[in-house]
Motif scaffolding. Structure first.
Motif, PDB file in Angstrom:
ATOM      1  N   LEU A  47       0.825  -1.208   0.000  1.00  9.36           N
ATOM      2  CA  LEU A  47       0.000   0.000   0.000  1.00  9.36           C
ATOM      3  C   LEU A  47       0.860   1.260   0.000  1.00  9.36           C
ATOM      4  CD1 LEU A  47      -2.874  -0.859   2.509  1.00  9.36           C
ATOM      5  CD2 LEU A  47      -3.159  -0.178   0.117  1.00  9.36           C
ATOM      6  N   MET A  48       1.906   1.273   0.839  1.00 11.39           N
ATOM      7  CA  MET A  48       2.721   2.468   0.966  1.00 11.39           C
ATOM      8  C   MET A  48       3.639   2.672  -0.239  1.00 11.39           C
ATOM      9  SD  MET A  48       1.680   3.867   3.730  1.00 11.39           S
ATOM     10  CE  MET A  48       2.937   5.128   3.990  1.00 11.39           C
ATOM     11  N   VAL A  49       4.274   1.589  -0.692  1.00 11.50           N
ATOM     12  CA  VAL A  49       5.249   1.721  -1.780  1.00 11.50           C
ATOM     13  C   VAL A  49       4.552   1.882  -3.129  1.00 11.50           C
ATOM     14  CG1 VAL A  49       7.125   0.601  -3.037  1.00 11.50           C
ATOM     15  CG2 VAL A  49       7.053   0.487  -0.544  1.00 11.50           C
ATOM     16  N   GLY A  50       3.677   0.930  -3.457  1.00 17.58           N
ATOM     17  CA  GLY A  50       3.033   0.964  -4.762  1.00 17.58           C
ATOM     18  C   GLY A  50       1.793   1.837  -4.796  1.00 17.58           C
ATOM     19  N   GLY A  51       0.898   1.617  -3.823  1.00 21.74           N
ATOM     20  CA  GLY A  51      -0.364   2.344  -3.826  1.00 21.74           C
ATOM     21  C   GLY A  51      -0.198   3.833  -3.620  1.00 21.74           C
TER      22      GLY A  51
END
Length: 288
Positions: A47-51
């Motif tokens: 969630l944090m890296v890609g999203g």
């Protein structure tokens, strides 16, 4: 190029990913949260890296390139974030994120073909690292084996952008050659970690330490910190981020980037919070 309001709509899933990513981080720390949030603890990193960051970086690249097809990268990574939040089938988010990273790679390659500069090559390799990490996530069904690739994606994206600005600072003839070696070793370490987690992660950490020293030596922030206002604020964020990178690398040299190490979370968050979010705060006034 899209108008402003569609670009803002593409940024909304990134905001949702940030909020849910932070809440899922609290769930990982043991806080009691509602079930719709608690199930996201396993995809906190995705969630944090890609999203969140992947969507915003993809949006930034698309705006810079000015091609409509480039907006497919942030659109698809945003959909992947929403799929995770909605608890869609486990294979959907990795698939969407992989295709998003592929379009990001196409965008970076398009820019590199226009101007074959080292910093554009580094940005392209960063996008490749994101794609490889997403493919590993899809293949393994777990985010853990993909973490070093995602860390390389964010680290090299920032390094490429700072390398572009280093053109305004006198550098030695070997400086660009050194950064190329660092990038190669970092990617080798991430790939090798799939076969030998400890040795691969230590190789990655060695390259990360070299990158921190390179940035501290050649980044323009060493000069702009003497200025005032926003310029000085950005320089403080940048230099503190490079210090956090060195901390993460030193922890990584003990094997802390390998899953199961007692300092694993400390090493990852020294890099992904200490370094990456220092860069976010540094560039936010300009990017927004």
């Amino acid at each position: 190029m899209l108008q402003s309001w569609p670009r803002m709509l593409l940024a909304l899933p990134a905001l949702a990913a940030l909020v849910c990513g932070m809440l899922s981080g609290l769930a990982r720390l043991g806080f009691a949260l509602p079930a719709p949030v608690g199930h996201l603890a396993g995809v906190h990193g995705a969630l944090m890296v890609g999203g969140f960051l992947g969507t915003l970086i993809g949006l930034e690249r698309a705006v810079a390139l000015g091609r409509r097809w480039a907006y497919l990268a942030p659109a698809l990574s945003g959909l992947a974030a929403l799929a995770m939040i909605a608890n869609a089938p486990n294979t959907l988010a990795p698939l969407l994120m992989s295709v998003a990273a592929l379009f990001m790679l196409f965008a970076c390659t398009s820019v590199w073909l226009r101007q074959r500069a080292v910093h554009h090559a580094v940005l392209g390799i960063a996008a490749l690292a994101w794609l490889l990490g997403d493919l590993v996530w899809a293949w393994q069904g777990s985010v853990s084996p993909a973490v070093l690739f995602w860390a390389a994606f964010l680290t090299l994206t920032i390094a490429g952008e700072r390398l572009e600005l280093s053109r305004f600072v006198p550098t030695s003839k070997n400086a660009k050659g050194i950064i190329c070696i660092i990038v190669t070793v970092m990617m080798d370490g991430a790939i090798y970690s799939l076969f030998n987690a400890t040795a691969g992660s230590r190789t990655f950490a060695l390259a990360l330490l070299a990158l921190a020293l390179w940035l501290l030596r050649y980044d323009i922030a060493r000069r702009t910190i003497r200025m005032h206002g926003l310029t000085r604020y950005m320089a403080i964020c940048l230099l503190s981020g490079y210090a956090w990178t060195a901390v993460a690398a030193l922890l990584g040299l003990t094997g802390a980037f390998a899953t199961g190490h007692p300092l694993h979370d400390a090493a990852l968050h020294a890099l992904l919070l200490g370094f990456v979010f220092s860069m976010v705060f540094a560039h936010a006034p300009v990017i927004l």
